[in-house]
Design a protein around this motif. Structure first.
Motif, PDB file in Angstrom:
ATOM      1  N   THR A  64      37.900   6.740  20.445  1.00 44.01           N
ATOM      2  CA  THR A  64      38.991   6.361  21.349  1.00 44.01           C
ATOM      3  C   THR A  64      39.818   7.570  21.762  1.00 44.01           C
ATOM      4  O   THR A  64      40.216   7.709  22.920  1.00 44.01           O
ATOM      5  CB  THR A  64      39.896   5.310  20.677  1.00 44.01           C
ATOM      6  N   ASN A  65      40.056   8.455  20.814  1.00 46.59           N
ATOM      7  CA  ASN A  65      40.879   9.646  21.090  1.00 46.59           C
ATOM      8  C   ASN A  65      40.161  10.657  21.969  1.00 46.59           C
ATOM      9  O   ASN A  65      40.791  11.615  22.444  1.00 46.59           O
ATOM     10  CB  ASN A  65      41.290  10.322  19.782  1.00 46.59           C
ATOM     11  N   ASN A  66      38.867  10.466  22.182  1.00 48.71           N
ATOM     12  CA  ASN A  66      38.102  11.433  22.962  1.00 48.71           C
ATOM     13  C   ASN A  66      37.530  10.859  24.249  1.00 48.71           C
ATOM     14  O   ASN A  66      36.507  11.314  24.757  1.00 48.71           O
ATOM     15  CB  ASN A  66      36.973  12.019  22.103  1.00 48.71           C
ATOM     16  N   ILE A  67      38.227   9.827  24.770  1.00 49.98           N
ATOM     17  CA  ILE A  67      37.822   9.273  26.072  1.00 49.98           C
ATOM     18  C   ILE A  67      38.865   9.580  27.149  1.00 49.98           C
ATOM     19  O   ILE A  67      38.756   9.091  28.274  1.00 49.98           O
ATOM     20  CB  ILE A  67      37.587   7.744  25.991  1.00 49.98           C
ATOM     21  N   LYS A  68      39.846  10.409  26.781  1.00 49.06           N
ATOM     22  CA  LYS A  68      40.932  10.705  27.711  1.00 49.06           C
ATOM     23  C   LYS A  68      41.014  12.204  27.995  1.00 49.06           C
ATOM     24  O   LYS A  68      40.595  13.025  27.181  1.00 49.06           O
ATOM     25  CB  LYS A  68      42.268  10.220  27.130  1.00 49.06           C
ATOM     26  N   GLY A  69      41.554  12.541  29.135  1.00 50.94           N
ATOM     27  CA  GLY A  69      41.796  13.934  29.472  1.00 50.94           C
ATOM     28  C   GLY A  69      40.606  14.605  30.133  1.00 50.94           C
ATOM     29  O   GLY A  69      39.496  14.073  30.174  1.00 50.94           O
ATOM     30  N   LYS A  70      40.859  15.811  30.639  1.00 47.14           N
ATOM     31  CA  LYS A  70      39.803  16.530  31.357  1.00 47.14           C
ATOM     32  C   LYS A  70      38.673  16.992  30.441  1.00 47.14           C
ATOM     33  O   LYS A  70      37.565  17.265  30.904  1.00 47.14           O
ATOM     34  CB  LYS A  70      40.402  17.736  32.083  1.00 47.14           C
ATOM     35  N   ASP A  71      38.936  17.106  29.143  1.00 47.65           N
ATOM     36  CA  ASP A  71      37.908  17.520  28.187  1.00 47.65           C
ATOM     37  C   ASP A  71      37.337  16.333  27.406  1.00 47.65           C
ATOM     38  O   ASP A  71      36.812  16.499  26.306  1.00 47.65           O
ATOM     39  CB  ASP A  71      38.475  18.552  27.213  1.00 47.65           C
ATOM     40  N   ALA A  72      37.452  15.150  27.965  1.00 43.51           N
ATOM     41  CA  ALA A  72      36.961  13.944  27.286  1.00 43.51           C
ATOM     42  C   ALA A  72      35.470  14.071  26.971  1.00 43.51           C
ATOM     43  O   ALA A  72      34.682  14.511  27.801  1.00 43.51           O
ATOM     44  CB  ALA A  72      37.205  12.721  28.153  1.00 43.51           C
ATOM     45  N   LYS A  73      35.107  13.682  25.760  1.00 45.35           N
ATOM     46  CA  LYS A  73      33.709  13.756  25.337  1.00 45.35           C
ATOM     47  C   LYS A  73      32.949  12.477  25.689  1.00 45.35           C
ATOM     48  O   LYS A  73      31.741  12.515  25.953  1.00 45.35           O
ATOM     49  CB  LYS A  73      33.631  13.973  23.822  1.00 45.35           C
TER      50      LYS A  73
END
Length: 247
Positions: A64-73
Motif C-alpha cells: 500500500t505504501n508503494n502505490i503512491k508518488g512518482k517512484d511508486a513500485k
C-alpha cells in the motif's frame, strides 16, 4: 513454468536481501514467470512459505505504501496488485537477465532411473529430457541416441565383451552397428520384445534428426514411443547393474 525455489537459484543474494526487496522479487516472479496479471498479498506470503523464509511483518502495508508518488513500485486495482512499468524494467534488468538452472521434468522418462548409475549418465539424461521439455525435439532425439549408445557400450563392458564392439582401430562402433549386436541372440542377455523394437525406433529417429536436413521431429513422433523409451533405458540399466559393477 518453474517454481519459485528453482527461479531463486539464479539470485543467490536473495536470502541476504532486505525483506522489502524479497517482496519485490516475489512480485516479479509471480508476474514474469507465473504469468499472473495481478497478484495478492496472499500470493506473496505463499512465496515466502514455499521458500521457507520468514516473511515481512506487514506485506499489505508495504504494498500500500508503494502505490503512491512518482517512484511508486506497484499499481493497485480491485483484482490485486501489478508492478509499475518503470520498476518492472528495473527489476528485469537486475533479476530477469539472470539464468537459473532448470530441473528436467518426468514427462518423457524419470531421471530417477539413473540413480546409483554414474554422474556423467545423470548429466546426459538431464540434458536429454531438457531438450524435450524445451520443445527441441530433434536435439532430444540426437541426445537420446547418444544416451542409448553409451548404455549399450557399458552393457558390453559390464559383460567383458567390449572388444567385440570395436573396429580395427579400437574405436567403438556407432549405434547403427551396436543395436543389431545388442539384439544378437548369442549374447548373454535376453532383450524383451518391446525393447527390441524400441532400440530400432530410437536409432532410426535419431539418425533422421542428426543426418536428414529435411526431417523435423515432432512431439507426436516422440510421445507415441514414451513407454518404449523408458523400457529400453530401464532394461539396459538393469542389465548393467551399476551398484554391483566395479570398474
Amino acid at each position: 513454468m518453474v517454481d519459485v525455489d528453482t527461479f531463486s537459484k539464479a539470485y543467490p543474494d536473495l536470502l541476504r536481501s532486505s525483506k522489502s526487496f524479497q517482496i519485490d522479487y516475489f512480485a516479479y516472479y509471480l508476474i514474469s514467470e507465473k504469468k499472473m496479471e495481478f497478484f495478492t498479498v496472499k500470493d506473496i506470503y505463499a512465496c515466502f512459505s514455499e521458500m521457507h523464509m520468514q516473511p515481512y511483518s506487514n506485506i499489505s502495508a508495504y504494498l500500500t505504501n508503494n502505490i503512491k508518488g512518482k517512484d511508486a513500485k506497484f499499481i493497485y486495482s480491485k483484482k490485486g496488485y501489478s508492478i509499475n512499468r518503470a520498476y518492472y524494467l528495473k527489476l528485469e534488468d537486475e533479476i530477469g537477465n539472470k539464468e537459473y538452472l532448470k530441473e528436467p521434468t518426468n514427462d518423457i522418462f524419470p531421471i530417477e532411473l539413473f540413480e546409483n548409475t554414474r554422474g556423467y549418465l545423470v548429466k546426459m539424461a538431464k540434458q536429454t529430457v531438457l531438450c524435450y521439455d524445451n520443445k527441441l525435439y530433434d536435439a532430444f532425439l540426437v541426445m537420446l541416441r547418444k544416451l542409448m549408445e553409451t548404455l549399450i557400450i557399458e552393457t558390453f563392458e559390464k559383460y567383458k565383451l567390449d572388444n567385440t564392439i570395436k573396429d580395427s582401430d579400437g574405436n567403438f562402433y556407432f549405434l547403427s552397428t551396436l543395436v543389431p549386436m545388442l539384439l544378437d541372440s548369442q549374447q548373454p542377455w535376453n532383450i524383451s520384445r518391446n525393447a527390441q523394437s524400441g532400440f530400432v525406433k530410437i536409432k532410426t529417429r535419431g539418425d533422421l534428426s542428426a543426418h536428414n536436413r529435411r526431417y523435423s521431429a515432432k512431439k507426436s513422433d516422440i510421445d507415441q514411443d514414451k513407454d518404449t523409451i523408458r523400457i529400453c533405458i530401464q532394461e539396459l540399466i538393469g542389465l548393467i547393474d551399476y551398484p554391483n559393477w566395479k570398474i
